[in-house]
Design a protein around this motif. Structure first.
Motif, PDB file in Angstrom:
ATOM      1  N   LYS A  40       5.590  -4.635  11.544  1.00 42.64           N
ATOM      2  CA  LYS A  40       5.594  -3.107  10.983  1.00 42.64           C
ATOM      3  C   LYS A  40       4.824  -3.291   9.652  1.00 42.64           C
ATOM      4  N   VAL A  41       4.065  -2.434   9.535  1.00 42.56           N
ATOM      5  CA  VAL A  41       3.254  -2.319   8.322  1.00 42.56           C
ATOM      6  C   VAL A  41       3.665  -1.076   7.324  1.00 42.56           C
ATOM      7  N   TYR A  42       3.832  -1.418   6.106  1.00 44.32           N
ATOM      8  CA  TYR A  42       4.226  -0.437   4.970  1.00 44.32           C
ATOM      9  C   TYR A  42       3.122  -0.271   3.969  1.00 44.32           C
ATOM     10  N   ALA A  43       2.981   1.009   3.309  1.00 44.31           N
ATOM     11  CA  ALA A  43       2.140   1.026   2.288  1.00 44.31           C
ATOM     12  C   ALA A  43       2.942   1.103   0.952  1.00 44.31           C
ATOM     13  N   VAL A  44       2.315   0.231  -0.007  1.00 47.46           N
ATOM     14  CA  VAL A  44       2.869   0.123  -0.927  1.00 47.46           C
ATOM     15  C   VAL A  44       1.914   0.093  -2.364  1.00 47.46           C
ATOM     16  N   VAL A 102     -10.195  -3.163   8.152  1.00 42.58           N
ATOM     17  CA  VAL A 102      -9.732  -2.094   7.099  1.00 42.58           C
ATOM     18  C   VAL A 102      -8.236  -2.396   6.484  1.00 42.58           C
ATOM     19  N   LEU A 103      -7.498  -2.835   7.525  1.00 36.80           N
ATOM     20  CA  LEU A 103      -5.997  -3.339   7.253  1.00 36.80           C
ATOM     21  C   LEU A 103      -6.126  -4.564   6.413  1.00 36.80           C
ATOM     22  N   VAL A 104      -6.916  -5.489   6.645  1.00 39.95           N
ATOM     23  CA  VAL A 104      -6.980  -6.828   5.809  1.00 39.95           C
ATOM     24  C   VAL A 104      -7.348  -6.212   4.476  1.00 39.95           C
ATOM     25  N   GLU A 105      -8.348  -5.317   4.271  1.00 38.71           N
ATOM     26  CA  GLU A 105      -9.087  -5.225   3.108  1.00 38.71           C
ATOM     27  C   GLU A 105      -7.574  -4.372   2.282  1.00 38.71           C
ATOM     28  N   LEU A 106      -6.904  -3.594   2.811  1.00 38.51           N
ATOM     29  CA  LEU A 106      -5.741  -2.908   2.151  1.00 38.51           C
ATOM     30  C   LEU A 106      -4.664  -4.134   1.718  1.00 38.51           C
ATOM     31  N   ALA A 107      -4.632  -4.928   2.662  1.00 34.40           N
ATOM     32  CA  ALA A 107      -3.724  -5.939   2.302  1.00 34.40           C
ATOM     33  C   ALA A 107      -4.174  -6.733   0.965  1.00 34.40           C
ATOM     34  N   LEU A 108      -5.434  -7.235   0.951  1.00 36.92           N
ATOM     35  CA  LEU A 108      -6.083  -8.079  -0.070  1.00 36.92           C
ATOM     36  C   LEU A 108      -6.089  -7.163  -1.452  1.00 36.92           C
ATOM     37  N   LEU A 109      -5.960  -5.946  -1.282  1.00 42.13           N
ATOM     38  CA  LEU A 109      -5.983  -5.096  -2.472  1.00 42.13           C
ATOM     39  C   LEU A 109      -4.325  -4.979  -2.729  1.00 42.13           C
ATOM     40  N   GLY A 110      -3.597  -5.433  -2.326  1.00 39.50           N
ATOM     41  CA  GLY A 110      -2.246  -5.283  -2.576  1.00 39.50           C
ATOM     42  C   GLY A 110      -1.470  -3.816  -2.192  1.00 39.50           C
ATOM     43  N   ARG A 111      -2.217  -3.313  -1.175  1.00 35.23           N
ATOM     44  CA  ARG A 111      -1.600  -1.971  -0.841  1.00 35.23           C
ATOM     45  C   ARG A 111      -0.853  -1.697   0.249  1.00 35.23           C
ATOM     46  N   ILE A 112      -0.839  -2.830   1.224  1.00 34.57           N
ATOM     47  CA  ILE A 112       0.151  -2.676   2.374  1.00 34.57           C
ATOM     48  C   ILE A 112       0.923  -4.220   2.423  1.00 34.57           C
ATOM     49  N   GLU A 113       2.000  -4.006   2.952  1.00 34.85           N
ATOM     50  CA  GLU A 113       2.711  -5.336   3.332  1.00 34.85           C
ATOM     51  C   GLU A 113       3.185  -5.283   4.756  1.00 34.85           C
ATOM     52  N   ALA A 114       3.438  -6.335   5.171  1.00 37.63           N
ATOM     53  CA  ALA A 114       3.992  -6.302   6.919  1.00 37.63           C
ATOM     54  C   ALA A 114       5.251  -7.256   6.933  1.00 37.63           C
ATOM     55  N   ASP A 115       5.963  -6.675   7.681  1.00 34.30           N
ATOM     56  CA  ASP A 115       7.167  -7.539   7.861  1.00 34.30           C
ATOM     57  C   ASP A 115       7.002  -9.032   8.658  1.00 34.30           C
ATOM     58  N   SER A 116       7.964  -9.745   8.245  1.00 35.38           N
ATOM     59  CA  SER A 116       7.575 -11.264   8.837  1.00 35.38           C
ATOM     60  C   SER A 116       8.153 -11.149  10.350  1.00 35.38           C
ATOM     61  N   ALA A 117       8.966 -10.375  10.779  1.00 33.99           N
ATOM     62  CA  ALA A 117       9.262 -10.440  12.014  1.00 33.99           C
ATOM     63  C   ALA A 117       8.090  -9.834  12.875  1.00 33.99           C
ATOM     64  N   GLN A 118       8.086 -10.215  14.092  1.00 31.90           N
ATOM     65  CA  GLN A 118       6.937  -9.678  15.207  1.00 31.90           C
ATOM     66  C   GLN A 118       7.385  -8.606  16.070  1.00 31.90           C
ATOM     67  N   GLY A 119       7.255  -7.416  16.008  1.00 33.74           N
ATOM     68  CA  GLY A 119       7.897  -6.517  17.023  1.00 33.74           C
ATOM     69  C   GLY A 119       6.983  -6.255  18.270  1.00 33.74           C
ATOM     70  N   LEU A 120       7.105  -5.524  19.401  1.00 32.60           N
ATOM     71  CA  LEU A 120       6.502  -5.481  20.299  1.00 32.60           C
ATOM     72  C   LEU A 120       4.919  -4.991  20.034  1.00 32.60           C
ATOM     73  N   ASN A 121       4.644  -4.221  18.853  1.00 40.56           N
ATOM     74  CA  ASN A 121       3.455  -4.030  18.390  1.00 40.56           C
ATOM     75  C   ASN A 121       2.993  -4.502  17.361  1.00 40.56           C
ATOM     76  N   GLY A 122       3.521  -5.933  17.254  1.00 49.33           N
ATOM     77  CA  GLY A 122       3.384  -6.635  15.832  1.00 49.33           C
ATOM     78  C   GLY A 122       4.121  -6.176  14.708  1.00 49.33           C
TER      79      GLY A 122
END
Length: 224
Positions: free
Chosen positions: A55-59, A33-53
């Motif tokens: 960070k994902v933001y809604a756009v 589901v998150l991949v689908e949102l990414a392909l729709l351009g509705r979420i973006e992720a930091d390039s840095a990897q934190g403890l839980n991967g």
């Protein structure tokens, strides 16, 4: 069909409806589901990897047509979270609605049976295999024939590989060292030209990587 519907269809055994790699299923479905949102351009992720991967933001603005995607987007929009946290938060609620969608589409059916004449069991065998066969052909073309994947196929293979379910697909792929290497490359986000095109596909690839990390964490026993 959403990516998560395609993924579930591939994971379900055609005869019993038992899902492959059941132990990592919530993470894998959440990743889809998150991949689908990414392909729709509705979420973006930091390039840095934190403890839980990352960070994902809604756009982006405006409602999404699919209520399942809208619910997941609203969860992301509450506040930035690590990708692995979101995988479980979103994925733990997906089994029932995705199964119902596949039944409504006529791709699987629900059967009630009794085991040993005593115990009731619900089975979800395939009802129409034509669509699933086409999905398998696309996957085989990428892994066996070396075809360049489109973003959805790259995501499907990455998620199947990260869950450990790829070798369990039937009919089984013609396994070789080259096929295994190609699957692992896609699992780790190396989507070639596809992932280099835009931030959209780069985010989708990053989510797939986070799903793989989460799956490994779940299936690796703690050291004594």
């Amino acid at each position: 069909m959403l990516v998560v519907e395609d993924l579930m269809l591939l994971l379900l055994d055609d005869e019993t409806g038992t899902p492959a790699a059941a132990g990592t299923l919530p993470y894998t479905l959440g990743g889809a589901v998150l991949v689908e949102l990414a392909l729709l351009g509705r979420i973006e992720a930091d390039s840095a990897q934190g403890l839980n991967g990352p960070k994902v933001y809604a756009v982006g603005d405006g409602p999404l047509e699919d209520p399942l995607l809208q619910e997941a987007y609203d969860k992301v929009a509450e506040k930035p979270r690590g990708a692995q946290t979101l995988l479980l938060t979103i994925g733990s609620k997906l089994w029932d609605p995705v199964v119902e969608r596949l039944i409504e589409r006529g791709l699987i059916r629900r059967e009630k049976k009794r085991v040993l004449g005593l115990f009731k069991m619900t089975m979800l065998p395939a009802a129409d295999t034509e669509y699933e066969a086409a999905l398998r052909d696309r996957i085989r073309a990428v892994l066996v024939d070396g075809a360049e994947p489109d973003p959805r196929t790259a995501a499907l293979i990455a998620l199947l590989s990260s869950s450990g379910a790829l070798p369990q697909l039937r009919p089984q792929l013609a396994w070789s060292s080259a096929v295994i290497k190609r699957a692992k490359e896609l699992e780790q986000g190396n989507w070639g030209a596809v992932a280099l095109d835009t931030v959209v596909t780069r985010t989708a690839a990053a989510i797939a990587v986070s799903t793989a990390v989460a799956a490994v964490t779940v299936t690796t026993p703690p050291s004594s």
